[in-house]
Design a protein around this motif. Structure first.
Motif, PDB file in Angstrom:
ATOM      1  N   ARG A   1     -28.596 -77.706   8.402  1.00  0.00           N
ATOM      2  CA  ARG A   1     -29.611 -77.953   9.431  1.00  0.00           C
ATOM      3  C   ARG A   1     -29.088 -78.864  10.534  1.00  0.00           C
ATOM      4  O   ARG A   1     -29.434 -78.717  11.690  1.00  0.00           O
ATOM      5  CB  ARG A   1     -30.865 -78.551   8.814  1.00  0.00           C
TER       6      ARG A   1
ATOM      7  N   HIS B   1     -26.581 -72.543  13.189  1.00  0.00           N
ATOM      8  CA  HIS B   1     -27.148 -73.531  14.096  1.00  0.00           C
ATOM      9  C   HIS B   1     -26.787 -73.344  15.564  1.00  0.00           C
ATOM     10  O   HIS B   1     -27.535 -73.741  16.435  1.00  0.00           O
ATOM     11  CB  HIS B   1     -26.732 -74.927  13.653  1.00  0.00           C
TER      12      HIS B   1
ATOM     13  N   PRO C   1     -26.209 -71.592  19.163  1.00  0.00           N
ATOM     14  CA  PRO C   1     -26.917 -70.491  19.811  1.00  0.00           C
ATOM     15  C   PRO C   1     -26.105 -69.215  19.592  1.00  0.00           C
ATOM     16  O   PRO C   1     -25.112 -68.982  20.254  1.00  0.00           O
ATOM     17  CB  PRO C   1     -26.961 -70.881  21.286  1.00  0.00           C
TER      18      PRO C   1
ATOM     19  N   ALA D   1     -28.812 -62.889  17.325  1.00  0.00           N
ATOM     20  CA  ALA D   1     -29.751 -62.734  16.215  1.00  0.00           C
ATOM     21  C   ALA D   1     -29.122 -62.003  15.040  1.00  0.00           C
ATOM     22  O   ALA D   1     -29.463 -62.268  13.896  1.00  0.00           O
ATOM     23  CB  ALA D   1     -31.002 -61.986  16.688  1.00  0.00           C
TER      24      ALA D   1
ATOM     25  N   ARG E   1     -27.780 -64.315  12.334  1.00  0.00           N
ATOM     26  CA  ARG E   1     -28.796 -64.903  11.456  1.00  0.00           C
ATOM     27  C   ARG E   1     -29.314 -63.880  10.457  1.00  0.00           C
ATOM     28  O   ARG E   1     -29.572 -64.213   9.305  1.00  0.00           O
ATOM     29  CB  ARG E   1     -29.925 -65.486  12.284  1.00  0.00           C
TER      30      ARG E   1
ATOM     31  N   GLN F   1     -33.847 -72.173   3.790  1.00  0.00           N
ATOM     32  CA  GLN F   1     -33.114 -72.341   5.043  1.00  0.00           C
ATOM     33  C   GLN F   1     -32.814 -70.992   5.685  1.00  0.00           C
ATOM     34  O   GLN F   1     -32.892 -70.845   6.899  1.00  0.00           O
ATOM     35  CB  GLN F   1     -31.813 -73.112   4.803  1.00  0.00           C
TER      36      GLN F   1
ATOM     37  N   VAL G   1     -36.009 -69.889   7.293  1.00  0.00           N
ATOM     38  CA  VAL G   1     -36.260 -70.685   8.496  1.00  0.00           C
ATOM     39  C   VAL G   1     -35.370 -70.191   9.637  1.00  0.00           C
ATOM     40  O   VAL G   1     -35.816 -70.113  10.785  1.00  0.00           O
ATOM     41  CB  VAL G   1     -36.034 -72.190   8.208  1.00  0.00           C
ATOM     42  N   GLY G   2     -34.127 -69.849   9.324  1.00  0.00           N
ATOM     43  CA  GLY G   2     -33.236 -69.306  10.346  1.00  0.00           C
ATOM     44  C   GLY G   2     -33.757 -68.010  10.933  1.00  0.00           C
ATOM     45  O   GLY G   2     -33.635 -67.768  12.132  1.00  0.00           O
TER      46      GLY G   2
ATOM     47  N   ARG H   1     -36.975 -67.130  11.004  1.00  0.00           N
ATOM     48  CA  ARG H   1     -38.211 -67.415  11.745  1.00  0.00           C
ATOM     49  C   ARG H   1     -37.908 -67.918  13.139  1.00  0.00           C
ATOM     50  O   ARG H   1     -38.694 -67.715  14.061  1.00  0.00           O
ATOM     51  CB  ARG H   1     -39.063 -68.443  10.994  1.00  0.00           C
ATOM     52  N   SER H   2     -36.761 -68.583  13.308  1.00  0.00           N
ATOM     53  CA  SER H   2     -36.441 -69.130  14.627  1.00  0.00           C
ATOM     54  C   SER H   2     -36.092 -68.043  15.638  1.00  0.00           C
ATOM     55  O   SER H   2     -36.108 -68.295  16.837  1.00  0.00           O
ATOM     56  CB  SER H   2     -35.286 -70.128  14.520  1.00  0.00           C
ATOM     57  N   ILE H   3     -35.783 -66.829  15.165  1.00  0.00           N
ATOM     58  CA  ILE H   3     -35.462 -65.750  16.104  1.00  0.00           C
ATOM     59  C   ILE H   3     -36.590 -64.736  16.235  1.00  0.00           C
ATOM     60  O   ILE H   3     -36.497 -63.819  17.038  1.00  0.00           O
ATOM     61  CB  ILE H   3     -34.156 -65.023  15.703  1.00  0.00           C
TER      62      ILE H   3
ATOM     63  N   GLN I   1     -42.713 -65.132  18.913  1.00  0.00           N
ATOM     64  CA  GLN I   1     -43.943 -65.850  18.602  1.00  0.00           C
ATOM     65  C   GLN I   1     -45.130 -65.060  19.127  1.00  0.00           C
ATOM     66  O   GLN I   1     -45.104 -64.556  20.257  1.00  0.00           O
ATOM     67  CB  GLN I   1     -43.931 -67.246  19.221  1.00  0.00           C
TER      68      GLN I   1
END
Length: 150
Positions: A57, A68, A70, A73, A76, A133, A136-137, A139-141, A144
């Motif tokens: 993280r 982590h 940038p 996708a 990830r 984790q 979570v990775g 979900r970040s891509i 929303q």
């Protein structure tokens, strides 16, 4: 997840103290050095179980660049495709052993000190946090959903 990482960081001082106490206990007191070692093993197992996720993280883990930085996708998704099945399989396969250890409050084999079950539990925690984790990775891509007005 942040509170779990913070709580695990508190294990560093007791771990260092227990490891440093082994020599004086062995040489001067001539007792309890093995118990100090057992307690240090528990602290280290719990710390290491959480430290892998914390390092990922924070971007300081060797493999964290894929998670982590940038990155596209697909990296990830590929990481999750590797970690999630592995973690799920290992959690499933190790569950009976960990459960039996917890139920029996398994002790260290050499010293019969209590707490060996915590080391097995830490291995399960490591797998669980790796899976979380990975999710979570992902979900970040994910896009929303727009928030509606109420």
């Amino acid at each position: 997840m942040r509170p779990v990482l913070w709580l695990a960081s508190l294990l560093i001082a007791p771990l260092a103290a227990l490891l440093c106490a082994q020599w004086p206990l062995r040489e001067w007191v001539q007792a309890y050095s093995r118990q100090a070692n057992d307690a240090a093993q528990i602290a280290f197992a719990l710390y290491a179980a959480v430290a892998v996720t914390a390092a990922t993280r924070a971007g300081s883990h060797l493999s964290a660049a894929a998670v982590h930085s940038p990155s596209p996708a697909w990296k990830r998704w590929a990481l999750a495709a590797c970690i999630l099945p592995w973690a799920a399989f290992m959690l499933w396969v190790s569950a009976p052993s960990v459960w039996a250890s917890l139920l029996g409050l398994e002790k260290f084999p050499e010293t019969l000190s209590p707490g060996y079950f915590l080391i097995k539990l830490a291995s399960w925690l490591l797998l669980l946090l790796a899976a979380v984790q990975a999710v979570v990775g992902l979900r970040s891509i994910m896009p929303q959903a727009p928030q509606g007005r109420a």
